[in-house]
Write an enzyme that holds these catalytic residues in place. Structure first.
Site, PDB file in Angstrom:
ATOM      1  N   ASP A 420     -22.331   7.539  -1.863  1.00 47.09           N
ATOM      2  CA  ASP A 420     -23.476   6.979  -2.518  1.00 47.09           C
ATOM      3  C   ASP A 420     -24.306   6.197  -1.661  1.00 47.09           C
ATOM      4  O   ASP A 420     -23.687   5.299  -0.775  1.00 47.09           O
ATOM      5  CB  ASP A 420     -22.878   6.023  -3.653  1.00 47.09           C
ATOM      6  CG  ASP A 420     -24.432   5.339  -4.600  1.00 47.09           C
ATOM      7  OD1 ASP A 420     -25.035   6.084  -5.047  1.00 47.09           O
ATOM      8  OD2 ASP A 420     -24.205   4.057  -4.448  1.00 47.09           O
ATOM      9  N   GLU A 473     -25.445  11.269  -0.663  1.00 51.41           N
ATOM     10  CA  GLU A 473     -26.772  10.946  -1.132  1.00 51.41           C
ATOM     11  C   GLU A 473     -27.741  10.382  -0.078  1.00 51.41           C
ATOM     12  O   GLU A 473     -27.506   8.943   0.186  1.00 51.41           O
ATOM     13  CB  GLU A 473     -26.410  10.325  -2.403  1.00 51.41           C
ATOM     14  CG  GLU A 473     -27.844   9.762  -3.033  1.00 51.41           C
ATOM     15  CD  GLU A 473     -27.759   8.595  -3.707  1.00 51.41           C
ATOM     16  OE1 GLU A 473     -28.838   8.344  -4.634  1.00 51.41           O
ATOM     17  OE2 GLU A 473     -26.847   7.787  -3.403  1.00 51.41           O
TER      18      GLU A 473
END
Length: 741
Positions: A420, A473
Site C-alpha cells: 500500500d 500501489e
C-alpha cells in the site's frame, strides 16, 4: 533462612540498599543481577525473589517436590531470601491471599536468545523474527512456559504484565541484552490464550502499557492487549496449489483479482439493524463458491492485520504479525487460506509498510523515544492520514517490516502482497509543501531508505518465498517499479496502473455525446502499457468518499448506465494488463461501499444486476481460456490497433495476439448509437465467431449484434486484404475469434 554463619554472609544475602530501592521502585535496569539464585561465597546459593503481596514463600526441589526450606521476608515487604546448601533446580511455593502457587523461578534461567538471533535482528536481516521476538510458547531447561522478548533500547526498565501477575510491573522485570536493546524473560507455566502487554519505564517515567509489536494474536478491539499464541496448529492441505503456484504467477498466465473487505462482503442479520460479521470458516463456505463461480483466479483481502479502528479499513494497523481477532483465531485464518487454495483460488494480502497510527498502546514513542518512527515530524508525520512514518533507515525497523512480509508468505501460505501507498514511501516531499520536508543526504526528494527497503524486500521475497508476488500501489511515474533490482528497478512483480484507471473512468463519466472530444483518454494508456508489468485496478478507493459507485459514475438513464458499465468492464478485460475489481462492482451496486454494511445482495433479484454478474463471469472465463487475452500482456507485439482514432463515432478496435499467432478482435462502441456495417480489417479469412457481446440478452442488453458469426469479405481495410462488416451494438463491446475448420 539456614544461611551459613560466616562473616558477611548476611550482607550478601540482602542486596545493596541502592539496588533494593531501585527494585522496589521498579527502576532496576538489571533485575537478574539481584533476583534468582546467586552464590553465597561458598558451596551454596542464596535465592532472592521479589513478590509484592505474597504472604510467604517456600523452596521446593524441582525433581521430587520435597521442601528445601522457607524463604524469609526481609524488612522490605515482598522481598524474600532463601538459602540452598548446594545449587539445584528449585520451585517457589508462593502463598497468596487468594491461594497457593507453585512455579519455577523466572530469574533462575540464563540468557535466552542466541547471539546469532540478536546479531541478525540488529543487522535487520532476521528472516524468521516472528519465531524469535514476541511471546514464544517454548520449553527452557525442560520447563514449559513462554519466552517474552521485545526491542526497547532506550527504556530504563521493561516488564511483561498480564492477568498472570495482576498487571503488576514489579513482578516480571526483564533482562536487557546489550547492545541490541532487546529485553527478555521466560515465565514458566504460562499457557496460550493469556493476555499481556509491556510496561516500559522511559527516560521521563512509565509509559502507557504497550501492546507487543511482534504479537501473533490479539484481543478483540476495542481491547488492545496482546495474546499468547502457540505456534500455528494447522494441518495444511494445499501442497498441490503450492507446487503449481509459480506457473500460475508467470506474467504469461491469467491474473484476475477480486478485492474485498472481509468484514463487509456478507453479514448475518441477528436482529433488526443488528448485523454480525462472519468468521473465517463461515466466510470460506460463502465466499469461495461465489469467487469460483465468477472465475476470478485470486482474491485480495484489504488488511487483515490487527488494527484498532475499523474505520481505517485495516490500513492503520499496529500488529504486523497478527490476524485481526474480528474474524476468529489464527488457525481460522489458516483454514480460510487453505480452503481457497484447495479451490484453486490464490490469496493476496494488502500490506502496509509505509505508516502506522499514533495510538498510545502501539508503536509510537515505544520506549519513550521515536523508535519505529522518524524523530523529525517533517520526516515522520504523515499529514494526509495523521499517522507516523516507519523509519526504514533504521536496520531494526527495516528488519521488522521485512520479517512481517515473510511471516504472512511463509507461515500463512499467502500468495502475494499488495504494498500500500508506495508513492508516499518513495518521495520525502509526498503531499508536503515547501519547507515541510527534509531532503535526503544528496539534497534530493527521494527517500533512499525506503527505496533500499523495497528493493531488499522484493529480492528477499523472491529468494525466501519463490512463486509468490509483490504488487505495488504506486501512482507516480517512478521508473522501473516492476523492473528487476539487478537492472536498477524496484523489483515488484506488478504495478497498479493508476493512470489507466483515472483516464478511463474520466472518459466513461463523460456523456457519450462529448466522448469524441476526450477520445484519447481511453486510448492513451496503450502508449505506455508495456513500460511496466501492470494490474488494471478498480479498487475500493474508487467507490468511497463521494466518488460514487462504479455504476453510478456512468452517465445516462438506467439502461445506459448498465450498458456503459458492461462496456467498461469488457474494455478492461480485453485491455493489456492483469485485472482487479472491488466487491460489489461485479453486479453493479448503486451505493458506495460502507465498511459497516454488507453488500446490497438484494439487487440480485433484478435482471440488470444479474446481467452484469453474468458478464463478469463470462469475461473471466474467456480471459482464462483465450491465451490472446493474457499471454502477451507484457509484450507490445500482443496488441495491435485497428481503429484508435475514430473519435467521430467513439469506436475503438484492436487485435490481441497469443504466442501461437491466434488473434482475438475487440470492438468497442462507446455511444448509444448502433453502428451498422462498420468495416474492420481481418487478419484471417473466413468465419469469425462472436465470443462475447456485452449487449447480449443474457447480460440484460438489447441483444443487437451479428447473429453469432460473421464472414470476411475480400475487401481491404486497415492494411489487411480481407475485412469484416459488423453491426456494433450501442454502448457495447464485441469479442470475435476466427472460426477453426
Amino acid at each position: 533462612m539456614n544461611a551459613p554463619d560466616k562473616t558477611g554472609t548476611r550482607r550478601r544475602a540482602i542486596p545493596a540498599a541502592v539496588d533494593l530501592d531501585a527494585l522496589i521502585r521498579a527502576e532496576h535496569r538489571d533485575p537478574f543481577s539481584i533476583l534468582g539464585p546467586h552464590g553465597d561465597g561458598g558451596s551454596g546459593q542464596y535465592v532472592r525473589a521479589y513478590l509484592p503481596a505474597a504472604l510467604s514463600v517456600r523452596l521446593l526441589a524441582r525433581d521430587d517436590g520435597r521442601e528445601l526450606g522457607e524463604m524469609e521476608m526481609s524488612e522490605v515487604p515482598g522481598f524474600f531470601v532463601g538459602h540452598l546448601e548446594h545449587p539445584q533446580p528449585y520451585l517457589l511455593k508462593i502463598n497468596w491471599a487468594g491461594g497457593e502457587q507453585i512455579t519455577e523461578d523466572p530469574y533462575s534461567f540464563g540468557p535466552l536468545l542466541g547471539e546469532m538471533d540478536l546479531y541478525l535482528f540488529a543487522e535487520g536481516n532476521h528472516r524468521d523474527l516472528s519465531s524469535c521476538l514476541g511471546a514464544q510458547v517454548t520449553s527452557v531447561d525442560g520447563v514449559d512456559g513462554v519466552r517474552f522478548a521485545v526491542w526497547a533500547p532506550n527504556a530504563r526498565r521493561v516488564s511483561v504484565v498480564g492477568s498472570f501477575n495482576s498487571w503488576d510491573g514489579r513482578r516480571h522485570p526483564m533482562r536487557m541484552r546489550h547492545p541490541t536493546g532487546v529485553w527478555e524473560i521466560f515465565v514458566p507455566r504460562l499457557q496460550p490464550g493469556e493476555v499481556y502487554k509491556y510496561e516500559i519505564l522511559g527516560a521521563h517515567g512509565i509509559l502507557p502499557l504497550k501492546s507487543d509489536p511482534m504479537a501473533l494474536s490479539t484481543t478483540l478491539p476495542p481491547d488492545t492487549a496482546s495474546k499468547i499464541a502457540a505456534p500455528l496448529q494447522f494441518e495444511w492441505n494445499d501442497q498441490e496449489w503450492l507446487q503449481s503456484r509459480a506457473g500460475r504467477h508467470e506474467v504469461t498466465a491469467p491474473l484476475s483479482i477480486y478485492e474485498l473487505h472481509a468484514g463487509s462482503w456478507q453479514m448475518e442479520q441477528v436482529e433488526d439493524n443488528q448485523w454480525r460479521q462472519y468468521n473465517w470458516r463461515e466466510l470460506a463456505d460463502r465466499l469461495i463458491p461465489y469467487v469460483k463461480e465468477l472465475g476470478f483466479t485470486h482474491i485480495e483481502l484489504m488488511p487483515i492485520m490487527e488494527h484498532p479502528f475499523g474505520g481505517s479499513w485495516g490500513y492503520q494497523l499496529l500488529a504486523q504479525f497478527a490476524p485481526t481477532a474480528r474474524y476468529g483465531s489464527p488457525e481460522d485464518f489458516a483454514f480460510f487460506v487453505d480452503a481457497c487454495h484447495r479451490a484453486e483460488i490464490g490469496v493476496i494480502l494488502d500490506w502496509v509498510p509505509a505508516h502506522f497510527p499514533t495510538d498510545t498502546h502501539g508503536l509510537a514513542q515505544f520506549d519513550g523515544t521515536c523508535l519505529y518512527e522518524y524523530a523529525d515530524p517533517k520526516e515522520g508525520f504523515h499529514q494526509d492520514w495523521n499517522t507516523l512514518i516507519y523509519n526504514l533507515g533504521r536496520t531494526e525497523v527495516h528488519g521488522f517490516m521485512l520479517a512481517s512480509a515473510l511471516h504472512w508468505l511463509k507461515h500463512y501460505h499467502i500468495d502475494g502482497l499488495r504494498v500500500d501507498a508506495v508513492a508516499s514511501m518513495l518521495y520525502r516531499d509526498y503531499s508536503r509543501n515547501a519547507g515541510e520536508w527534509v531532503t535526503n543526504r544528496f539534497g534530493g526528494r527521494e527517500n533512499l531508505e525506503a527505496i533500499d527497503f523495497l528493493r531488499h524486500l522484493n529480492d528477499v521475497v523472491a529468494l525466501e518465498a519463490p512463486g509468490t508476488m509483490v504488487i505495488a500501489e504506486e501512482s507516480t511515474a517512478w521508473p522501473g517499479v516492476s523492473e528487476p533490482t539487478q537492472q536498477g528497478g524496484l523489483g515488484f512483480n506488478y504495478k497498479w496502473n493508476m493512470g489507466w484507471m483515472h483516464d478511463s473512468l474520466q472518459y466513461m463519466e463523460e456523456d457519450p455525446i462529448n466522448r469524441g472530444h476526450h477520445h484519447g483518454k481511453l486510448s492513451f494508456s496503450l502508449v505506455y502499457a508495456w513500460s511496466e508489468r501492470f494490474v488494471l485496478p478498480i479498487s475500493h478507493d474508487e467507490v468511497v468518499h463521494g466518488k460514487h459507485s462504479l455504476i453510478d459514475k456512468m452517465p445516462g438513464d438506467r439502461w445506459q448506465k448498465f450498458a456503459n458499465l458492461r462496456a467498461y468492464l469488457s474494455f478492461m478485460w480485453t485491455h493489456p494488463g492483469k485485472k482487479l475489481l472491488f466487491m460489489g462492482c461485479e453486479f453493479g451496486q448503486w451505493r458506495e461501499w460502507n465498511h459497516d454494511r454488507e453488500l446490497d445482495w438484494y439487487l440480485m433479484q433484478y435482471a440488470e444486476h444479474v446481467g452484469v454478474k453474468n458478464l463478469v463471469g463470462d469475461l473471466n472465463r474467456l480471459y482464462r481460456e483465450e491465451k490472446a487475452l493474457h499471454e502477451r500482456d507484457a509484450d507490445p507485439a500482443g496488441f495491435q490497433w485497428l481503429v484508435g482514432d475514430d473519435s467521430a463515432n467513439s469506436v475503438f478496435a484492436y487485435l490481441r495476439w497469443s504466442n501461437d499467432g491466434e488473434p482475438l478482435l475487440v470492438v468497442a462502441n462507446m455511444t448509444p448509437v448502433p453502428r451498422l456495417d462498420y468495416r474492420l480489417g481481418a487478419p484471417m479469412r473466413g468465419a469469425w465467431t462472436e465470443l462475447l457481446n456485452s449487449d447480449a440478452e443474457t447480460y440484460a442488453g438489447s441483444n443487437f449484434g451479428n447473429g453469432g458469426e460473421v464472414m470476411t469479405e475480400a475487401e481491404p481495410a486497415h492494411g489487411m486484404e480481407d475485412s469484416l462488416v459488423l453491426n456494433l451494438p450501442p454502448l457495447a463491446v464485441l469479442i470475435l475469434k476466427p472460426k477453426k475448420d
